[in-house]
Enzyme design. Sequence first.
Site, mmCIF file in Angstrom:
data_model
loop_
_atom_site.group_PDB
_atom_site.id
_atom_site.type_symbol
_atom_site.label_atom_id
_atom_site.label_comp_id
_atom_site.label_asym_id
_atom_site.label_seq_id
_atom_site.Cartn_x
_atom_site.Cartn_y
_atom_site.Cartn_z
ATOM 1 N N HIS A 137 5.052 3.112 -3.025
ATOM 2 C CA HIS A 137 5.308 1.603 -3.299
ATOM 3 C C HIS A 137 4.576 0.908 -2.276
ATOM 4 O O HIS A 137 3.663 -0.463 -1.825
ATOM 5 C CB HIS A 137 7.173 1.625 -2.494
ATOM 6 C CG HIS A 137 7.167 0.273 -1.771
ATOM 7 N ND1 HIS A 137 7.343 -0.617 -2.834
ATOM 8 C CD2 HIS A 137 7.342 -0.291 -0.105
ATOM 9 C CE1 HIS A 137 7.392 -2.020 -1.645
ATOM 10 N NE2 HIS A 137 7.255 -1.845 -0.640
ATOM 11 N N HIS A 142 1.609 -2.212 -1.828
ATOM 12 C CA HIS A 142 0.860 -2.936 -0.865
ATOM 13 C C HIS A 142 -0.716 -3.390 -0.599
ATOM 14 O O HIS A 142 -0.784 -4.464 -0.231
ATOM 15 C CB HIS A 142 1.939 -2.840 0.491
ATOM 16 C CG HIS A 142 2.850 -3.400 0.503
ATOM 17 N ND1 HIS A 142 3.202 -4.327 1.283
ATOM 18 C CD2 HIS A 142 4.083 -2.670 0.886
ATOM 19 C CE1 HIS A 142 4.693 -4.292 1.398
ATOM 20 N NE2 HIS A 142 4.821 -3.256 1.202
ATOM 21 N N GLU A 184 7.039 -8.624 -0.405
ATOM 22 C CA GLU A 184 7.686 -7.942 -1.377
ATOM 23 C C GLU A 184 7.235 -8.736 -2.329
ATOM 24 O O GLU A 184 7.823 -7.961 -3.510
ATOM 25 C CB GLU A 184 8.932 -8.002 -0.456
ATOM 26 C CG GLU A 184 8.903 -7.096 0.643
ATOM 27 C CD GLU A 184 8.417 -5.463 1.096
ATOM 28 O OE1 GLU A 184 8.472 -4.870 -0.551
ATOM 29 O OE2 GLU A 184 7.923 -4.681 1.888
ATOM 30 N N SER A 203 5.133 -2.366 -7.298
ATOM 31 C CA SER A 203 5.914 -1.053 -7.436
ATOM 32 C C SER A 203 6.742 -0.425 -8.815
ATOM 33 O O SER A 203 7.004 0.204 -8.939
ATOM 34 C CB SER A 203 5.952 -0.778 -6.200
ATOM 35 O OG SER A 203 6.813 -1.058 -5.833
HETATM 36 FE FE FE2 Z 1 6.992 -3.153 1.080
#
Ligand code: FE2
Length: 261
Positions: A137, A142, A184, A203
């Site tokens: 993730h 990111h 996010e 993700s």
């Molecule tokens: Fe995150």
Amino acid sequence: MNPPGTVAGAERRKQTSEPLTVAQPFLIQQQWDAYTAEQHAVWAELVRRRMPQLREHAAEEYLNGFEQIGLKEDSIPKLSEVNRRLAPRTGWNATPVSGFLPPDAFFEMLGARQFPTTTYIRSRESMEYTPEPDIFHDVFGHVPMHAHPVFADFLQHYGRVCAGLMHDKDKLERMGRLFWFTVEFGVIRQKGKVKLYGSGLISSHGEGTHVIEGKPEIREFNLDQVMDQKFLVSEEQKVLYAVESFDEIYEAAQEAEKRLS
Ligand SMILES: [Fe+2]
């Protein structure tokens, strides 16, 4: 705002060398040699599952970042190698930490262009979802966006604004929603299509597919609406906010600062 590569952008990047204090106890080393073949295989399977969808539906800035920071399909990234490519571009580093950080440590790191990165990888039993963040993730989801100059400036500014609001829970909650609906779960319109850039969409195969199938309502990005929009972490998202360019989120962080500081 300051477009990428301007003097002000460079100035901000220079201000990142002060040592971390609040976040210091959470910093660790990544023990890359300790990853097992099975753990590299989990990474490889996760990446191979996501890439066909992302090549078509991810923001071009994400895909460019993936190449620029040298992520590989077949092995867990060495953070020192990622940083060797990333830091000269935008001043950001993916910095290994021991797990969830308290908010003041998290914001301190963002303000210093250091992204707190877990080194643990999920097991094969929880390929689709892991409640704790993991390196898939954090790095796959990111870090590629941190190679984009405007996103890079936005994220640092976001951290600095939040660090100044630690005394005010309500304001921090509103800032938390800005993070949720951009970093996010953000989407962007490119060439008439909705493309993914938020790490939760990048993700997670389930969350990404949910958006591509047109399930969530996609609204135009609006700072007031975003800061008022409650969300549930545990459910698929019902509403998302689409920007037209990443300048919009940088400007939103500046506007949020004006309103909340
Ligand atoms: Fe995150």
